[in-house]
Design a protein around this motif. Structure first.
Motif, short mmCIF file in Angstrom:
data_model
loop_
_atom_site.label_atom_id
_atom_site.label_comp_id
_atom_site.label_asym_id
_atom_site.label_seq_id
_atom_site.Cartn_x
_atom_site.Cartn_y
_atom_site.Cartn_z
N UNK A 1 2.75 10.48 1.94
CA UNK A 1 1.67 11.41 1.60
C UNK A 1 1.46 11.54 0.10
N UNK A 2 2.53 11.47 -0.66
CA UNK A 2 2.41 11.58 -2.11
C UNK A 2 1.63 10.39 -2.67
N UNK A 3 1.92 9.21 -2.17
CA UNK A 3 1.19 8.01 -2.60
C UNK A 3 -0.27 8.10 -2.20
N UNK A 4 -0.53 8.58 -0.99
CA UNK A 4 -1.90 8.71 -0.52
C UNK A 4 -2.68 9.74 -1.33
N UNK A 5 -1.96 10.71 -1.90
CA UNK A 5 -2.60 11.71 -2.76
C UNK A 5 -2.81 11.18 -4.17
N UNK A 6 -2.37 9.94 -4.44
CA UNK A 6 -2.56 9.33 -5.75
C UNK A 6 -1.50 9.69 -6.77
N UNK A 7 -0.33 10.10 -6.31
CA UNK A 7 0.75 10.49 -7.21
C UNK A 7 0.27 11.49 -8.27
N UNK A 8 -0.15 12.67 -7.84
CA UNK A 8 -0.61 13.65 -8.82
C UNK A 8 0.51 14.05 -9.78
N UNK A 9 0.13 14.58 -10.93
CA UNK A 9 1.13 15.05 -11.89
C UNK A 9 1.92 16.20 -11.26
N UNK B 1 0.81 -1.21 0.00
CA UNK B 1 0.00 0.00 0.00
C UNK B 1 0.84 1.25 0.00
N UNK B 2 0.18 2.41 0.02
CA UNK B 2 0.88 3.69 -0.02
C UNK B 2 1.88 3.84 1.13
N UNK B 3 3.04 4.38 0.80
CA UNK B 3 4.10 4.52 1.80
C UNK B 3 4.30 5.95 2.29
#
Length: 150
Positions: free
Chosen positions: A75-83, A71-73
């Motif tokens: 804050x960036x991953x939790x944000x869905x890796x925005x552009x 799973x996400x590791x």
């Protein structure tokens, strides 16, 4: 084009070419050095153009890590890796990406030119602010005491 609009160290303008981003922490060297406050003003559009390839590679590697760890590791991953343009609209994500994950790609490659005498070494990025079409990165850097040369 150079994305860095200006570099201030202790509120005085300096050329980015005298500022270095060490690959390792300054750790115990700090005890004999002088602390300063720095601030970079960076043009967001030019930064996106320059940094996007490195960001995309980093995101791909991070997604693989997330899969391996279930799973996400962060804050960036939790944000869905925005552009990257979306990241640079969010101060917290910008600080994470520019001030930590891609620090060498961002400030490391855009500062010291390899020939100018280094006068300041980055210690850490402590703040990222978003200001219209600019990103402001601030933090702590160090210089040698005058008796040890410039």
């Amino acid at each position: 084009m150079q994305p860095i609009v200006h570099l201030l160290i202790d509120n005085t303008a300096h050329r980015p070419a005298i500022f270095a981003v060490p690959e390792m922490s300054l750790s115990s060297s700090r005890a004999t050095m002088i602390a300063h406050i720095f601030s970079f003003k960076i043009n967001t559009a030019y930064l996106i153009e320059y940094l996007e390839p490195a960001y995309l590679i980093w995101v791909a590697e991070s997604k693989e890590d997330d899969e391996q760890h279930g799973g996400p590791q962060d804050d960036l991953a939790q944000a869905g890796y925005p552009c990257l343009p979306e990241v640079l609209k969010n101060a917290a994500l910008s600080e994470l990406v520019l001030g930590h994950y891609l620090l060498q790609d961002c400030l490391g490659k855009l500062t010291w030119d390899g020939v100018s005498p280094i006068k300041y070494w980055l210690d850490k990025v402590t703040l990222c602010e978003i200001e219209n079409e600019f990103v402001m990165l601030s933090g702590i850097c160090y210089s040698k005491p005058p008796c040890q040369g410039d």
